[in-house]
Write a protein that holds these residues in place. Structure first.
Motif, short mmCIF file in Angstrom:
data_model
loop_
_atom_site.label_atom_id
_atom_site.label_comp_id
_atom_site.label_asym_id
_atom_site.label_seq_id
_atom_site.Cartn_x
_atom_site.Cartn_y
_atom_site.Cartn_z
N SER A 63 -63.13 39.78 -60.84
CA SER A 63 -63.55 39.26 -62.14
C SER A 63 -62.80 37.98 -62.46
N SER A 64 -63.43 37.15 -63.28
CA SER A 64 -62.80 35.89 -63.69
C SER A 64 -61.93 36.12 -64.91
N ASP A 65 -61.11 35.14 -65.23
CA ASP A 65 -60.25 35.27 -66.41
C ASP A 65 -61.05 35.28 -67.69
N GLN A 66 -62.26 34.72 -67.67
CA GLN A 66 -63.08 34.70 -68.88
C GLN A 66 -63.75 36.05 -69.14
N ASN A 67 -63.74 36.92 -68.17
CA ASN A 67 -64.35 38.24 -68.33
C ASN A 67 -63.47 39.10 -69.24
N PRO A 68 -64.00 39.58 -70.37
CA PRO A 68 -63.15 40.39 -71.28
C PRO A 68 -62.68 41.67 -70.63
N GLU A 69 -63.37 42.15 -69.61
CA GLU A 69 -62.95 43.39 -68.96
C GLU A 69 -61.63 43.21 -68.22
N ALA A 70 -61.28 41.97 -67.88
CA ALA A 70 -60.03 41.74 -67.16
C ALA A 70 -58.84 42.16 -68.00
N GLY A 71 -58.89 41.87 -69.30
CA GLY A 71 -57.78 42.28 -70.17
C GLY A 71 -57.67 43.79 -70.28
N TRP A 72 -58.82 44.47 -70.32
CA TRP A 72 -58.79 45.94 -70.40
C TRP A 72 -58.20 46.54 -69.12
N ILE A 73 -58.56 45.96 -67.99
CA ILE A 73 -58.04 46.49 -66.72
C ILE A 73 -56.53 46.29 -66.63
N ARG A 74 -56.05 45.12 -67.06
CA ARG A 74 -54.60 44.87 -67.03
C ARG A 74 -53.87 45.89 -67.90
N THR A 75 -54.40 46.16 -69.11
CA THR A 75 -53.76 47.13 -70.00
C THR A 75 -53.76 48.52 -69.39
N TRP A 76 -54.87 48.89 -68.76
CA TRP A 76 -54.95 50.21 -68.12
C TRP A 76 -53.96 50.31 -66.96
N LEU A 77 -53.88 49.26 -66.15
CA LEU A 77 -52.94 49.28 -65.04
C LEU A 77 -51.50 49.40 -65.53
#
Length: 804
Positions: A296-310
């Motif tokens: 995913s790109s940095d503009q994808n809002p799901e990237a922030g969710w994945i980082r928090t989950w990790l």
């Protein structure tokens, strides 16, 4: 008053015509009939239009030059809107300007609307059209208020037109001076619905029309401003995103040329996952989410969710466990040092440690829930040490302790966690407790489990079933993590005040250990060994500066408090030590010794005095015992009889069970009236049963024998002994049914100064749990029939007191 005129009617359903408008009308059969009828009456004044010519009028084709011809009086029709549910009450008188065929070949006419007219009754006229009698109406006088309204409306319309870049139309509106004509230009407004235009047509008063238009146009202007702002923000956001994307691509290219990596990128997570000591299934899930992050790109809002989950998953102590201290003797010593009494709870923890030590010695798997039994539920009134006992258990085991407060929790997601698709999603309180403890085998105290509620967001008590079930919690799955979490080695200790408020399915998964309260001697010992040293330390006092005698402690426990725990005792001690500190600070004394005589000056007069003898000195009053969320308590039952309609009145904010018990008690007394010496006329009067302290809700099957005794005392004139109390439910046959909370009720009776207590015969085994000192002070008499209580509880009738 304008004279009525007769005109043919042309109904239009697709357009609302206001005065001053010029419209094109296709000549279908009804329209042709109306136009022909108007021309028959006034003559064919409307010029014909050659086929294919165009009309210059709005909404019509332009006619050919020279096609019109002059004539006399113009033909007129009444244009009225068509309603589905009613007839129109107003219309406009319109003149027929042109008739002919327009571009496209269909026959049409151009009509110019004049003034408003009120539609009257139908009349007859030439042709096939519908004729009506109409009365032209005036818009009213034009004063300063009307001119001001017109100016406000003009400014709003011009501003709206200029925003839409309709400059020519804005100039035409500016040149209109007549307020009525200005208001009627709203007929061309595309932002007004047909319903609003019909309302304007049916509003002859120009002042009212302008008020409506100002209000509606302001709403349209406000909506237009918001829409323009949103469009501008969207354009700005898109431009910013495109600019950031371009810069980030350039930055990535520069870093690649320099050979530098992203310190916050996926490489950092991959190294953390590789170094983490986690189960294989968890590692696979972590790598799977990391792959999604890398794609995913940095503009994808799901990237922030994945980082928090990790981050959340990696912060959990998957492989961290503390070693239990299996020394049973040392653990029991810790529990005895922290708490006075509570032998049942201490024995249960000692048994838990003994089982774990035995399994460890024999090489068996040592698993908290599956190897040691159910979850422990500490149930009892406030102030008996349930929460602090959980801390002592953790200290005795050598485990880490974490408290989860469940009071008032109504959202199931608080237990199971939120779905990751929600903004601001978090794991549940259980997962957060494990993370806070830093180990997979802490002692987790589920505080106030009886105060968990439920509403439209779910039932948290149902979600706790999986957490507290030893057969299920080794694969607990949080909605946020979506990973199996092994909770079987977690020692859960739940606390509750009222066991009756806990759902049966949840209660079945826990092992109930009741902490019913303390005796007077227990309170004195707890105050001397625990409360006094703690409050002296909080008041910054030394043991040789302030002392308090055991007699003073006993006086506080007996006459200043009536609680099952020691919370109020500690508050009174804190108050006394604060006043002692103030006296030492003044320098008047160097030492304060607190005895019984000094308590009045330090903490006031006693709040409680024995009143059983006073309350039961008259017939019709009996002393019962009850259990509330605050522990055991004395419950008085008062009865009275008065002239009036026969019947039973029960008051005192009672539940359905106690109201039913009152009716059963009265039925039993009525059926045994002859044996008890009660005349039959006594039941022909109004009987009232009252439970004092009406603001306190009361319910439960334990006051039946008390109500029977009070009724018999009232109707026979024989007072109830002042030194007794009773508890139990009665049947219609006079049997005394067993009840719960025997220990708490006996403790309450002892605090109230009662000498003898009647309990149901089937509750005799419960007496084994009652402290020996309570049984020494009280005479506990098990009974099987209510007649046994009556024979021993009632005294001889007072002189001058007659039976009812």
């Amino acid at each position: 008053m304008t004279n009525p005129i007769q005109l043919p009617v042309l109904f239009l359903s697709d357009v609302v015509v206001l005065p001053g408008m010029v419209v094109r009308v296709e000549l279908d059969e009804p329209a042709r009939a109306a136009i022909d009828a108007a021309q028959m009456l006034n003559g064919p004044s409307a010029p014909s239009v050659p086929e294919g010519a165009a009309s210059r009028q709005t909404g019509a084709s332009r006619p050919a030059a020279g096609a019109s011809r002059e004539s006399g009086k113009a033909a007129q029709v009444l244009i009225a809107p068509r309603f589905e549910d009613r007839y129109a009450s107003y219309g406009v008188v319109a003149t027929v300007e042109k008739v002919g065929r327009f571009s496209g070949g269909e026959p049409a006419a151009v009509l110019k609307a004049g003034g408003r007219a009120r539609i009257g009754s139908g009349v007859t006229g030439p042709g096939a059209a519908l004729w009506v009698e109409v009365e032209p109406v005036d818009g009213g006088a034009v004063d300063d208020e009307v001119r001001a309204l017109a100016e406000d409306y003009r400014k709003l319309v011009v501003g709206l037109l200029q925003r839409r870049e309709a400059w020519q139309v804005a100039d035409q509106v500016t040149r209109i001076d007549d307020p009525a004509a200005l208001a009627d230009t709203a007929g061309y407004a595309p932002y007004l619905s047909d319903d609003r235009k019909r309302r304007l047509l049916e509003t002859p008063e120009v002042r009212e029309r302008l008020r409506l238009l100002v209000e509606w146009t302001r709403d349209v202007v406000a909506e237009s401003e918001v829409s323009d702002k949103i469009d501008a923000d969207v354009r700005e956001s898109l431009e910013k995103s495109q600019r950031e994307y371009l810069l980030r691509q350039q930055l990535a290219a520069i870093r690649k040329e320099l050979g530098e990596g992203d310190p916050e990128g996926s490489d950092d997570y991959r190294s953390r996952i590789e170094a983490a000591d986690v189960p294989d299934a968890v590692r696979e899930a972590l790598l799977r989410e990391l792959d999604k992050l890398e794609r995913s790109s940095d503009q994808n809002p799901e990237a922030g969710w994945i980082r928090t989950w990790l981050d959340t998953a990696l912060d959990l102590p998957w492989s961290v466990r503390t070693e239990d201290d299996t020394d049973v003797v040392a653990a029991r010593a810790v529990l005895d040092a922290d708490h006075h009494g509570l032998d049942e709870v201490k024995d249960r923890i000692t048994e838990y440690l003994a089982v774990r030590a035995r399994r460890a010695e024999r090489g068996l798997e040592v698993v908290g829930g599956r190897g040691s039994g159910a979850v422990v539920l500490l149930a009892g009134p406030p102030g008996v040490g349930k929460t602090s006992l959980g801390e002592s258990v953790a200290r005795a085991l050598g485990r880490r302790f974490v408290r989860v407060a469940l009071g008032g929790v109504r959202d199931e997601a608080e237990i199971r966690g939120h779905r990751r698709t929600y903004v601001g999603a978090l794991p549940g309180r259980i997962v957060r407790a494990i993370k806070e403890a830093g180990s997979m085998n802490p002692v987790v105290l589920l505080d106030e489990v009886d105060k968990v509620g439920s509403d439209y967001r779910g039932d948290p008590a149902a979600a706790l079933l999986e957490v507290l079930d030893p057969a299920q919690n080794h694969t607990f799955r949080d909605h946020y993590l979506e990973l199996d979490l092994d909770l079987s080695d977690v020692l859960f200790i739940a606390t509750a005040n009222d066991v009756g408020s806990i759902p049966a399915a949840l209660l079945d998964r826990m092992e109930l250990v009741s902490i019913d309260g303390y005796t007077e001697e227990d309170k004195v010992a707890i105050a001397r060994d625990f409360l006094v040293p703690r409050q002296l330390e909080r008041a910054a006092l030394a043991a040789d500066e302030v002392t308090i005698s055991d007699e003073a402690l006993r006086e506080i426990a007996a006459n200043y408090t009536r609680e099952a725990g020691v919370r109020q005792v500690e508050r009174l001690l804190a108050k006394a030590f604060r006043k002692a500190t103030a006296r030492l600070a003044t320098g008047d004394v160097a030492r304060v010794d607190i005895g019984v005589d000094a308590l009045v000056d330090l903490i006031g007069r006693p709040r409680f005095t024995p009143d059983v003898a006073e309350r039961t000195s008259v017939p019709g009053v009996a002393t019962g015992l009850a259990v509330t969320g605050m522990g055991g308590d004395v419950l008085y039952v008062e009865t009275s009889v008065a002239a009036g309609e026969p019947g039973l009145t029960v008051t005192g904010q009672l539940g359905d069970v106690m109201k039913e018990s009152a009716r059963i008690a009265l039925s039993w007394v009525r059926s045994h009236a002859d044996e008890l010496g009660i005349p039959g006329a006594a039941f022909e009067r109004s009987i009232h049963v009252h439970f004092p302290a009406g603001a306190v809700p009361k319910d439960g099957p334990s006051a039946g024998v008390t109500m029977v005794t009070a009724l018999v005392s009232l109707l026979t004139g024989r007072p109830v002994r002042s030194d007794i109390a009773m508890t139990g439910e009665v049947t219609l046959s006079g049997r005394v049914l067993p009840i719960g909370g025997v220990k708490q009720k006996l403790l309450a009776a002892q605090r109230a100064g009662v000498a003898e207590v009647f309990v149901p015969e089937r509750n005799r085994p419960d007496l084994d749990d009652v402290p020996a000192e309570i049984l020494e002070r009280l005479t506990v008499t098990p009974v099987g029939e209510v007649t046994e209580i009556l024979a021993r509880a009632l005294v001889a009738a007072q002189e001058g007191v007659a039976a009812a």
